[in-house]
Structure formats: C-alpha cells, structure tokens
Design a protein around this motif. Structure first.
Motif, PDB file in Angstrom:
ATOM      1  N   ILE A   1       0.848  -1.324   0.053  1.00  0.00           N
ATOM      2  CA  ILE A   1       0.101   0.105  -0.438  1.00  0.00           C
ATOM      3  C   ILE A   1       0.355   1.194   0.463  1.00  0.00           C
ATOM      4  O   ILE A   1       2.014   1.539   0.673  1.00  0.00           O
ATOM      5  CB  ILE A   1      -0.998  -0.054   1.508  1.00  0.00           C
ATOM      6  N   TYR A   2       0.019   2.099  -0.424  1.00  0.00           N
ATOM      7  CA  TYR A   2       1.311   3.334  -1.139  1.00  0.00           C
ATOM      8  C   TYR A   2       0.650   4.830  -0.460  1.00  0.00           C
ATOM      9  O   TYR A   2      -0.720   4.308  -0.532  1.00  0.00           O
ATOM     10  CB  TYR A   2       1.709   3.688  -2.300  1.00  0.00           C
TER      11      TYR A   2
ATOM     12  N   LYS B   1       3.240  13.016  -5.027  1.00  0.00           N
ATOM     13  CA  LYS B   1       4.833  12.320  -4.209  1.00  0.00           C
ATOM     14  C   LYS B   1       4.112  11.192  -3.875  1.00  0.00           C
ATOM     15  O   LYS B   1       3.252  10.831  -3.022  1.00  0.00           O
ATOM     16  CB  LYS B   1       5.708  13.188  -3.811  1.00  0.00           C
ATOM     17  N   GLU B   2       5.026   9.948  -3.467  1.00  0.00           N
ATOM     18  CA  GLU B   2       4.674   8.966  -2.879  1.00  0.00           C
ATOM     19  C   GLU B   2       5.263   8.164  -1.986  1.00  0.00           C
ATOM     20  O   GLU B   2       6.866   8.780  -1.535  1.00  0.00           O
ATOM     21  CB  GLU B   2       3.899   7.861  -3.943  1.00  0.00           C
ATOM     22  N   THR B   3       5.024   7.632  -1.425  1.00  0.00           N
ATOM     23  CA  THR B   3       5.486   7.058   0.151  1.00  0.00           C
ATOM     24  C   THR B   3       4.873   6.117   0.540  1.00  0.00           C
ATOM     25  O   THR B   3       3.674   5.637   0.441  1.00  0.00           O
ATOM     26  CB  THR B   3       5.718   8.042   1.159  1.00  0.00           C
ATOM     27  N   SER B   4       5.576   4.247   0.951  1.00  0.00           N
ATOM     28  CA  SER B   4       5.052   3.154   1.593  1.00  0.00           C
ATOM     29  C   SER B   4       4.465   3.496   2.414  1.00  0.00           C
ATOM     30  O   SER B   4       5.283   4.297   3.429  1.00  0.00           O
ATOM     31  CB  SER B   4       5.760   2.318   1.118  1.00  0.00           C
ATOM     32  N   VAL B   5       3.805   2.790   2.926  1.00  0.00           N
ATOM     33  CA  VAL B   5       3.203   2.644   4.287  1.00  0.00           C
ATOM     34  C   VAL B   5       3.632   2.215   5.115  1.00  0.00           C
ATOM     35  O   VAL B   5       3.075   1.695   6.234  1.00  0.00           O
ATOM     36  CB  VAL B   5       1.685   2.658   4.393  1.00  0.00           C
ATOM     37  N   GLY B   6       3.939   0.900   4.156  1.00  0.00           N
ATOM     38  CA  GLY B   6       5.013  -0.582   5.217  1.00  0.00           C
ATOM     39  C   GLY B   6       3.929  -1.269   5.616  1.00  0.00           C
ATOM     40  O   GLY B   6       4.035  -1.801   6.687  1.00  0.00           O
TER      41      GLY B   6
END
Length: 402
Positions: A24-25, A35-40
C-alpha cells in the motif's frame, strides 16, 4: 497562505508480482504534483476498495488496517498544519518529507549570499552598476572567510544568524580583517540587506537578527575644497588640453553636484528652462535612479558653452574620458594648481554640498534634493562639516579678541 493538498491510498504492484498481497502506498498531491511513499503495509487486491481507497470487509484485520491508514491521513494533516504555522514552503515533496520525519536541507548563509549576488549580476547595466556587484562580492568574501575562521566550516545554516554572529563578524572585520570601522559598517550593511531580502521577508527566519544590533562607527569627516581652493582651480591657466578638460569637468561637478557617472551620460536634451526661466539640469542619478533637477549657476553655464562645439559632443554635453583616466589626470590638475587634497569626483560633490551651497545659505532640504539623496541623513553629514568649518573660523576670530 494555506496550500491545499490531497491524500490517496492505493495498491502499487511490484514488477515481479503475480498474485498475493500488494504493498500500500500513500500519494500526496500539491498543486497537481504527486509524491508517494510506502506505508509499510500490504493488502490482498480482492480485499481493496478502489472507490474508498481502503480495505473492504468486516474482519478484524481489515478494521485494524483501515484504522492505521486513518491515523496516517491525520498525521499528514498535522504535518500540513505545522508547516503552515511555521510558514514553510509546502510542496508535495516537502509535505511528504515532513510526514516521514525527513529533515529538510537548511538554507545556508554563504549559499543565500551567493544567490543574492547572482541576481545582482544578472541585473548589472539595468538596475545595478558593476561597482555595486563588486562591493557585494567583497562582502561575501568577508562573510565566507569569517565562517571558516570562526565556525571551522565552509558554510553554516541561517539558524545561526543571530546577534552573536553579527557582533563576532564585526569584531572579526576590525581585527583579523584589518578593516577600518566605517568600512566594516558597509560590509555589515550588505549582510543586513541580504538577510532581510533572503531570510526575513521570505520568513526563513522567525525574526530579524539585526533588530537589537547598532553599529557605532562614525563616518569620517569628508574633504572638500574651500572657496580659495575652488577659485585657484578655476583661475589657473592650463595649457595641456586633456588636463584642462578634466579640470573643467571637475569644476562643473563642483558647481552642480553631479557625479562622474552622471556627467558622463549628461545629454544636451537634459538641459532646459526651469522655474524662474533659468537654465536647469533635468536628469536621473545613475546610482539611485532618483530624479535630479539642478538650477545652473553662471560658472556651470560658462563651462557648457565652452564645450558646445567640441567634436566629441554631438549629443552629450561634455567630452568625458574613462573614469580611470579622469582620476589619473586629476592628480596632475592638483599638482599644477598647488592643491594638496586628493581630487576625486566624490570630493567635487562634497564641495558642491558645502562650499557652494550650504555655506552660502542654501537650505539642506534643497541641497539633498539636488544631490539626489534618498535620505536627508546623508546630506546632514555635510551640514556637520560646515559646522566644523564655522567653529574653526570662529576660533580664529576669538584669538584676535583675546
């Protein structure tokens, strides 16, 4: 100013994915830039709602995952609120980094000073003179050397720009730099200008570090020609044409208050009839771009007439040489006329302000306007000079009456 943003959770399939849960990003979008980032976390695509951008279902795992995603969305909101409060620039990248706890690169002192000077360089010839760029680059050099000496670094963050920095910089200039107090004041004034435009007005600093700082350096008493020296200069017969010409241009500046830069660009079209139907100069000062209107007195008019048919004066009023050559020939003028003072075009303006105008009762407000000063405090320095002369003359008189 509030900057709007959007938050979106989505599944991002890895290139090697064939089946199973997908990472999930979080996508943050500001002004159309994402801009995106991973939520882990991961989620099976069969349990993901593309409509609500959350996991779907009623299981405990789904509930816990959505609760976690909700907490991340609130964290983005908190980051946005804090950045707005701190007046920090909000972009998709800076908001994402703040959310992730990534510290943004601090603006650096030398870096901002260099950027400031680069902007001046791009405007040389339109808004600034080459000499202005030169002096700001000299100031930058002093700031850079001070930081290396005092902080043992090539550059420092602007968060260290405080009263201590300023006072230590002043001390460095006067001691290690071997600079006179009045020159040190000029370099500190340049730093103040850079800090104001690059840090204070842009809200990179929460306040003005110069607010409590006061420079106690006093301006040197400016030299000028007295009446006797001016008369000697005017009456001296000079047989060498180039030297006579420079003497005449210097005299014209003494009688009008124009600088070398102003007289070099003075055109015949800028000489006209003014109030009282007398001849006036209507021009703009090259240094400050301020409007300067000066009534012409007889000696100045005579010099204009003297050169009206000169072959180098088709459009300009005077046949002006380069500044370097003019200053070189002024030394010859001084020697020929027996004047020991260092003749410069700065001294000619000082002479106009003192001997020609203030000493003869011209109000300081009028003198300030004719000199093109943007601040009357600059003109008041000349008034102090006149007071010194009055005091010296009265002391001579007192000795006679002892």
């Amino acid at each position: 100013m509030t900057t709007n943003y959007q938050v979106l959770f989505y599944l991002k399939k890895p290139k090697t994915w064939s089946k199973g849960p997908i990472p999930i990003y979080l996508r943050i979008t500001v002004a159309g830039v994402p801009k995106e980032t991973s939520v882990g976390r991961k989620c099976d695509p069969e349990c993901w709602s593309s409509e609500f951008h959350r996991a779907s279902g009623k299981s405990e795992n789904v509930r816990l995952l959505n609760t976690y995603l909700d907490s991340l969305e609130r964290k983005v909101e908190e980051s946005h609120t804090q950045m707005s409060k701190d007046r920090k620039e909000i972009t998709a990248e800076t908001l994402r980094d703040h959310f992730n706890g990534v510290e943004q690169k601090k603006p650096m002192v030398v870096e901002l000073f260099t950027r400031h000077n680069k902007r001046i360089e791009e405007l040389v010839g339109t808004e600034y003179e080459k000499e202005t760029l030169k002096t700001y680059n000299t100031s930058l050099g002093h700031v850079r050397n001070f930081i290396i000496k005092y902080y043992k670094k090539e550059d420092i963050g602007i968060d260290l720009l405080d009263y201590i920095f300023i006072s230590e910089f002043e001390h460095y200039l006067k001691t290690k730099g071997g600079i006179q107090p009045i020159s040190a004041k000029k370099y500190i004034t340049h730093l103040k200008s850079v800090v104001k435009t690059q840090c204070v007005l842009t809200k990179l600093l929460p306040g003005d570090p110069f607010l409590q700082y006061k420079n106690k350096a006093k301006a040197n008493i400016r030299q000028f020609l007295d009446k006797a020296e001016l008369t000697k200069l005017e009456n001296k017969v000079i047989k060498v044409e180039r030297v006579e010409r420079v003497r005449d241009l210097f005299l014209f500046c003494c009688y009008t208050g124009l600088s070398y830069a102003d007289i070099s660009k003075l055109r015949r079209a800028e000489i006209g009839t003014g109030v009282g139907r007398g001849k006036w100069i209507f021009t703009n000062r090259k240094k400050t771009a301020t409007n300067t209107n000066v009534p012409l007195i007889a000696p100045a008019i005579a010099l204009i007439e003297k050169y009206k048919d000169h072959p180098m004066c088709e459009e300009t009023v005077f046949p002006v040489m380069s500044n370097q050559r003019m200053n070189s020939y002024l030394k010859e003028v001084a020697d020929i006329c027996g004047i020991t003072k260092n003749l410069t075009f700065h001294l000619s303006r000082h002479t106009f302000a003192t001997t020609v105008t203030l000493t003869n009762g011209v109000p300081i407000e009028s003198v300030s306007k004719m000199l093109g000063h943007t601040n009357i405090k600059t003109t008041q320095l000349y008034a102090k000079i006149v007071d010194v002369k009055v005091s010296a003359d009265m002391n001579k008189l007192k000795r006679k009456y002892k």
